[in-house]
Scaffold this active site. Structure first.
Site, PDB file in Angstrom:
ATOM      1  N   GLY A 239       0.758  -1.251   0.000  1.00 24.14           N
ATOM      2  CA  GLY A 239       0.000   0.000   0.000  1.00 24.14           C
ATOM      3  C   GLY A 239       0.780   1.287   0.000  1.00 24.14           C
ATOM      4  O   GLY A 239       0.210   2.356  -0.247  1.00 24.14           O
ATOM      5  N   GLU A 273       3.797  -6.777   1.891  1.00 26.09           N
ATOM      6  CA  GLU A 273       3.417  -7.134   0.518  1.00 26.09           C
ATOM      7  C   GLU A 273       3.513  -5.906  -0.397  1.00 26.09           C
ATOM      8  O   GLU A 273       2.513  -5.477  -0.969  1.00 26.09           O
ATOM      9  CB  GLU A 273       1.984  -7.681   0.504  1.00 26.09           C
ATOM     10  CG  GLU A 273       1.750  -8.870   1.415  1.00 26.09           C
ATOM     11  CD  GLU A 273       0.274  -9.285   1.479  1.00 26.09           C
ATOM     12  OE1 GLU A 273      -0.585  -8.610   0.886  1.00 26.09           O
ATOM     13  OE2 GLU A 273      -0.014 -10.297   2.142  1.00 26.09           O
ATOM     14  N   GLY A 275       4.051  -3.637  -3.605  1.00 25.17           N
ATOM     15  CA  GLY A 275       4.045  -3.774  -5.059  1.00 25.17           C
ATOM     16  C   GLY A 275       4.531  -2.476  -5.682  1.00 25.17           C
ATOM     17  O   GLY A 275       5.676  -2.334  -6.118  1.00 25.17           O
ATOM     18  N   ARG A 276       3.636  -1.498  -5.654  1.00 21.52           N
ATOM     19  CA  ARG A 276       3.883  -0.226  -6.338  1.00 21.52           C
ATOM     20  C   ARG A 276       5.170   0.469  -5.903  1.00 21.52           C
ATOM     21  O   ARG A 276       5.907   0.995  -6.742  1.00 21.52           O
ATOM     22  CB  ARG A 276       2.697   0.697  -6.067  1.00 21.52           C
ATOM     23  CG  ARG A 276       2.704   1.979  -6.878  1.00 21.52           C
ATOM     24  CD  ARG A 276       1.629   2.939  -6.387  1.00 21.52           C
ATOM     25  NE  ARG A 276       0.376   2.330  -6.072  1.00 21.52           N
ATOM     26  CZ  ARG A 276      -0.683   2.267  -6.902  1.00 21.52           C
ATOM     27  NH1 ARG A 276      -0.604   2.821  -8.082  1.00 21.52           N
ATOM     28  NH2 ARG A 276      -1.801   1.683  -6.516  1.00 21.52           N
ATOM     29  N   ARG A 312      -4.439   2.635 -16.350  1.00 27.23           N
ATOM     30  CA  ARG A 312      -4.607   3.451 -15.150  1.00 27.23           C
ATOM     31  C   ARG A 312      -5.240   4.815 -15.413  1.00 27.23           C
ATOM     32  O   ARG A 312      -6.147   5.220 -14.688  1.00 27.23           O
ATOM     33  CB  ARG A 312      -3.274   3.608 -14.403  1.00 27.23           C
ATOM     34  CG  ARG A 312      -2.624   2.282 -14.010  1.00 27.23           C
ATOM     35  CD  ARG A 312      -1.491   2.440 -13.017  1.00 27.23           C
ATOM     36  NE  ARG A 312      -1.976   2.828 -11.722  1.00 27.23           N
ATOM     37  CZ  ARG A 312      -1.930   4.035 -11.236  1.00 27.23           C
ATOM     38  NH1 ARG A 312      -1.335   5.005 -11.910  1.00 27.23           N
ATOM     39  NH2 ARG A 312      -2.441   4.306 -10.063  1.00 27.23           N
ATOM     40  N   TYR A 316      -8.670   5.121 -13.379  1.00 23.91           N
ATOM     41  CA  TYR A 316      -8.630   5.883 -12.123  1.00 23.91           C
ATOM     42  C   TYR A 316      -8.408   7.372 -12.363  1.00 23.91           C
ATOM     43  O   TYR A 316      -8.183   8.113 -11.417  1.00 23.91           O
ATOM     44  CB  TYR A 316      -7.475   5.402 -11.233  1.00 23.91           C
ATOM     45  CG  TYR A 316      -7.324   3.916 -11.100  1.00 23.91           C
ATOM     46  CD1 TYR A 316      -8.283   3.156 -10.435  1.00 23.91           C
ATOM     47  CD2 TYR A 316      -6.211   3.258 -11.631  1.00 23.91           C
ATOM     48  CE1 TYR A 316      -8.130   1.785 -10.298  1.00 23.91           C
ATOM     49  CE2 TYR A 316      -6.058   1.892 -11.494  1.00 23.91           C
ATOM     50  CZ  TYR A 316      -7.023   1.154 -10.830  1.00 23.91           C
ATOM     51  OH  TYR A 316      -6.858  -0.197 -10.693  1.00 23.91           O
ATOM     52  N   CYS A 342     -10.862   2.901 -30.094  1.00 18.66           N
ATOM     53  CA  CYS A 342     -12.123   3.571 -30.439  1.00 18.66           C
ATOM     54  C   CYS A 342     -12.988   3.864 -29.231  1.00 18.66           C
ATOM     55  O   CYS A 342     -14.081   3.321 -29.085  1.00 18.66           O
ATOM     56  CB  CYS A 342     -12.880   2.691 -31.426  1.00 18.66           C
ATOM     57  SG  CYS A 342     -11.849   2.302 -32.815  1.00 18.66           S
ATOM     58  N   GLU A 343     -12.476   4.666 -28.329  1.00 16.54           N
ATOM     59  CA  GLU A 343     -13.224   5.095 -27.146  1.00 16.54           C
ATOM     60  C   GLU A 343     -12.649   6.422 -26.712  1.00 16.54           C
ATOM     61  O   GLU A 343     -11.435   6.607 -26.756  1.00 16.54           O
ATOM     62  CB  GLU A 343     -12.984   4.151 -25.963  1.00 16.54           C
ATOM     63  CG  GLU A 343     -13.495   2.794 -26.110  1.00 16.54           C
ATOM     64  CD  GLU A 343     -13.886   2.185 -24.762  1.00 16.54           C
ATOM     65  OE1 GLU A 343     -14.189   2.932 -23.816  1.00 16.54           O
ATOM     66  OE2 GLU A 343     -13.900   0.957 -24.708  1.00 16.54           O
ATOM     67  N   TYR A 371       1.321  -2.077 -12.190  1.00 14.93           N
ATOM     68  CA  TYR A 371      -0.041  -2.083 -12.723  1.00 14.93           C
ATOM     69  C   TYR A 371      -0.122  -1.472 -14.127  1.00 14.93           C
ATOM     70  O   TYR A 371      -1.130  -0.893 -14.501  1.00 14.93           O
ATOM     71  CB  TYR A 371      -1.000  -1.358 -11.753  1.00 14.93           C
ATOM     72  CG  TYR A 371      -0.897  -1.880 -10.339  1.00 14.93           C
ATOM     73  CD1 TYR A 371      -1.379  -3.137 -10.030  1.00 14.93           C
ATOM     74  CD2 TYR A 371      -0.282  -1.138  -9.328  1.00 14.93           C
ATOM     75  CE1 TYR A 371      -1.265  -3.647  -8.739  1.00 14.93           C
ATOM     76  CE2 TYR A 371      -0.157  -1.637  -8.038  1.00 14.93           C
ATOM     77  CZ  TYR A 371      -0.658  -2.887  -7.760  1.00 14.93           C
ATOM     78  OH  TYR A 371      -0.541  -3.396  -6.481  1.00 14.93           O
TER      79      TYR A 371
END
Ligand code: LLP
Length: 422
Positions: A239, A273, A275-276, A312, A316, A342-343, A371
């Site tokens: 986190g 744990e 990650g980022r 991302r 977000y 196409c969005e 991520y």
């Protein structure tokens, strides 16, 4: 700290010009710096020196085999959330005795695979999962070491999609129900109650939510001890946030200090744990400008990376710095950096002041190591990007760019669908 830097207007990764890697591997391209990864892992792990602890890299942030091998060689374990992640971890050479398994929806097959692999710890998130794990372990004649993942009801003050420790979130077991659940687990013959675990969210930029959660867990551990439940492992999850733009997250050292102050001299083995905080700023996404166009009052820079490569921003609304691979002295422009999908959700940056680009030029999307690739997809039938690891003045393709053939692998046309007549 990371090893992406400029030398005479050219962006380098360690000792190699990014453009040199692109010349061989093409774009879009994920580029990771070995020195940065190692440095980040060590900085994190060293923050808890003197405490019994295990750093289990959260591989959902980046599950590439080469990345896992690197951290395994540093003595790390991994945090997994699926059978697929377990498969990768074992393939990379991670010691199963250093693997912890979280997730609200572990399937029977995944539990069986993890039991057979003799992983360190199952972080159980519901009563039904606990029973299923016990039954599966009994069937296999094994015992499972378990922690209950506690939902401490603490606000991590981050994006709602990546908050996990609030009562309203699907994760863990409400701390008020925990004593009863531990009693239940203690009565299950094939479970060995070993730990308490918790993960309250991702991209936290303050220490206080971690400390608030830890205070609650400490109380729980004291209560459990009174009833004869011995806790060996305290898994505090991941986190810790990073700087994408102007955030000023605590350094792992400060995080380590806060934990130390709260726990004092503890007999517990701590599990983390992350990650980022290890991966995020150790990787970039390199993309090539295809076209630019200016409509009334708006400039678009259309690049060959898209939301399928880096999800991302669209998911977000997250910020990734955009940097040129070669700095020019052309004027600045405010532009939307968009991909070919196409969005209208397909953007990497909006209303961003960047240097003026011309078709063919390269751009780096920073802080994309965590991520980034792991959330990429084949949407719009776009082959997924290549991944490269740089070490000093050498580079290695750690995942080939997908081919068109890869796109249809596993698909089949039933025989009642005959070939259309010309
Ligand atoms: N442990 C557990 C149980 C987790 O669920 C997570 C992340 C971590 C550890 C690692 O958290 P970290 O240290 O990376 O913050 N896709 C989102 C992030 C989702 C995080 C999910 N869980 C993003 O791109 O921001």
């Amino acid at each position: 700290m990371h090893h992406f830097h400029y030398k005479q207007d050219e962006l380098y990764c360690e000792e190699i010009p990014v453009s040199e890697v692109v010349r061989e591997v093409g774009t879009p391209l994920y580029l990771y710096s070995h020195a940065t990864l190692r440095q980040h892992f060590r900085a994190f792990d060293d923050s808890f020196s003197g405490l019994k602890h295990l750093t289990c890299f959260s591989m959902k942030s980046n599950p590439n085999l080469a990345i896992l091998r690197l951290f395994a060689n540093e003595g790390g374990g991994v945090d997994i959330v699926s059978g697929g992640e377990l498969f990768r971890a074992l393939k990379a050479g991670v010691n199963p005795g250093k693997i912890v398994y979280s997730g609200v929806g572990k399937t029977g097959e995944d539990l069986e695979f993890a039991l057979k692999s003799d992983i360190l710890l199952f972080n159980v998130e519901s009563t039904q999962e606990m029973s299923k794990l016990n039954d599966t372990a009994a069937k296999l004649g094994r015992k499972a070491r378990v922690a209950i993942r506690i939902n401490p009801d603490v606000d991590p003050k981050t994006h709602p999609y990546i908050s996990t420790g609030l009562r309203e979130n699907k994760f863990g077991i409400d701390i008020r129900q925990a004593p009863g659940q531990y009693a239940l687990a203690a009565g299950m013959a094939n479970l060995v109650v070993s730990g308490v675990s918790c993960h309250i969210g991702s991209q936290l930029t303050q220490i206080s939510p971690f400390v608030d959660a830890l205070k609650k867990l400490k109380e729980l551990i004291v209560d459990l001890k009174k009833t004869g439940t011995r806790i060996e492992y305290l898994d505090l999850g991941g986190g810790l946030g990073i700087t994408y733009d102007r955030e000023e997250p605590p350094h792992p050292r400060e995080y380590g200090q806060a934990i130390r102050e709260e726990l004092g001299d503890t007999p517990l083995t701590l599990i983390f744990e992350p990650g980022r905080v290890i991966m995020g700023n150790a990787g970039i996404l390199v993309t090539r400008v295809l076209y630019t166009k200016t409509t009334e009052g708006k400039t678009f820079i259309i690049v060959d990376a898209a939301m399928n490569d880096l999800m991302r921003p669209c998911l977000y609304n997250s910020y990734h710095r955009i940097q040129p691979v070669k700095i020019s002295n052309r004027p600045l422009v405010v532009a939307d950096i968009v991909g070919p999908i196409c969005e209208s959700a397909d953007f990497l940056a909006k209303a961003r002041e960047v240097q003026t680009y011309q078709p063919g030029e390269l751009m780096a999307v920073m802080s994309a190591g965590a991520y980034g690739f792991s959330m990429s997809s084949n949407y719009n039938s776009r082959p997924r990007a290549a991944e490269v690891m740089v070490k000093s003045d050498r580079f290695f393709v750690i995942r080939n760019r997908e081919t068109f053939e890869d796109l249809t692998r596993g698909e089949a046309i039933p025989d009642f669908l005959t070939m259309p007549s010309p």
